[in-house]
Design a protein around this motif. Structure first.
Motif, short mmCIF file in Angstrom:
data_model
loop_
_atom_site.label_atom_id
_atom_site.label_comp_id
_atom_site.label_asym_id
_atom_site.label_seq_id
_atom_site.Cartn_x
_atom_site.Cartn_y
_atom_site.Cartn_z
N LYS A 6 -36.08 -4.80 65.88
CA LYS A 6 -36.10 -3.41 66.33
C LYS A 6 -37.16 -2.68 65.55
CE LYS A 6 -31.20 -3.26 67.37
NZ LYS A 6 -29.92 -2.64 67.07
N LYS A 7 -37.93 -1.86 66.22
CA LYS A 7 -38.93 -1.06 65.54
C LYS A 7 -38.23 0.11 64.87
CE LYS A 7 -43.39 1.03 66.01
NZ LYS A 7 -44.55 1.23 66.83
N LYS A 8 -38.51 0.28 63.58
CA LYS A 8 -37.89 1.37 62.83
C LYS A 8 -38.90 2.50 62.71
CE LYS A 8 -35.91 2.45 58.33
NZ LYS A 8 -35.21 3.60 58.65
N TYR A 9 -38.49 3.67 63.06
CA TYR A 9 -39.32 4.85 62.92
C TYR A 9 -38.93 5.57 61.64
CZ TYR A 9 -40.57 3.86 67.69
OH TYR A 9 -41.03 3.25 68.81
N LEU A 10 -39.92 5.92 60.84
CA LEU A 10 -39.67 6.58 59.57
C LEU A 10 -39.52 8.08 59.76
CD1 LEU A 10 -42.29 4.74 57.35
CD2 LEU A 10 -39.87 4.24 57.58
N THR A 11 -38.63 8.67 58.97
CA THR A 11 -38.50 10.12 58.97
C THR A 11 -39.70 10.70 58.23
OG1 THR A 11 -37.31 10.21 56.87
CG2 THR A 11 -35.98 9.93 58.89
N GLU A 12 -39.88 11.98 58.32
CA GLU A 12 -40.99 12.64 57.62
C GLU A 12 -40.86 12.47 56.11
OE1 GLU A 12 -43.86 13.89 58.87
OE2 GLU A 12 -43.07 13.02 60.72
#
Length: 78
Positions: A6-12
């Motif tokens: 799964k591609k993990k998207y980073l928070t700001e």
């Protein structure tokens, strides 16, 4: 790409931490008011070799690996 990955998207905030990590010579993480078990588990995330320290009534675990340092302070007993 593997279907299980799964591609993990980073928070700001996570992006800022990575940016700071790459831009600095040293980075330190601290946490306060933990139980002894929580404190040890936190610093051991960085690796083995955590040290236990105390001064007067303050007790903490600390671990350093490369340019990262993690310190976890233990909650004072009442």
């Amino acid at each position: 790409m593997n279907k299980r990955m799964k591609k993990k998207y980073l928070t700001e905030d996570e992006k800022k931490v990575l940016e700071l990590y790459h831009a600095t010579q040293y980075i330190e993480f601290k946490s306060h008011e933990l139980s002894p078990d929580e404190a040890l588990k936190l610093v051991e995330r960085l690796g083995k070799g955590a040290g236990y320290y105390s001064h007067n009534t303050v007790k903490w675990f600390n671990c350093i690996s490369g340019k990262i340092e993690v310190t976890a302070f233990i909650k004072e007993e009442a």
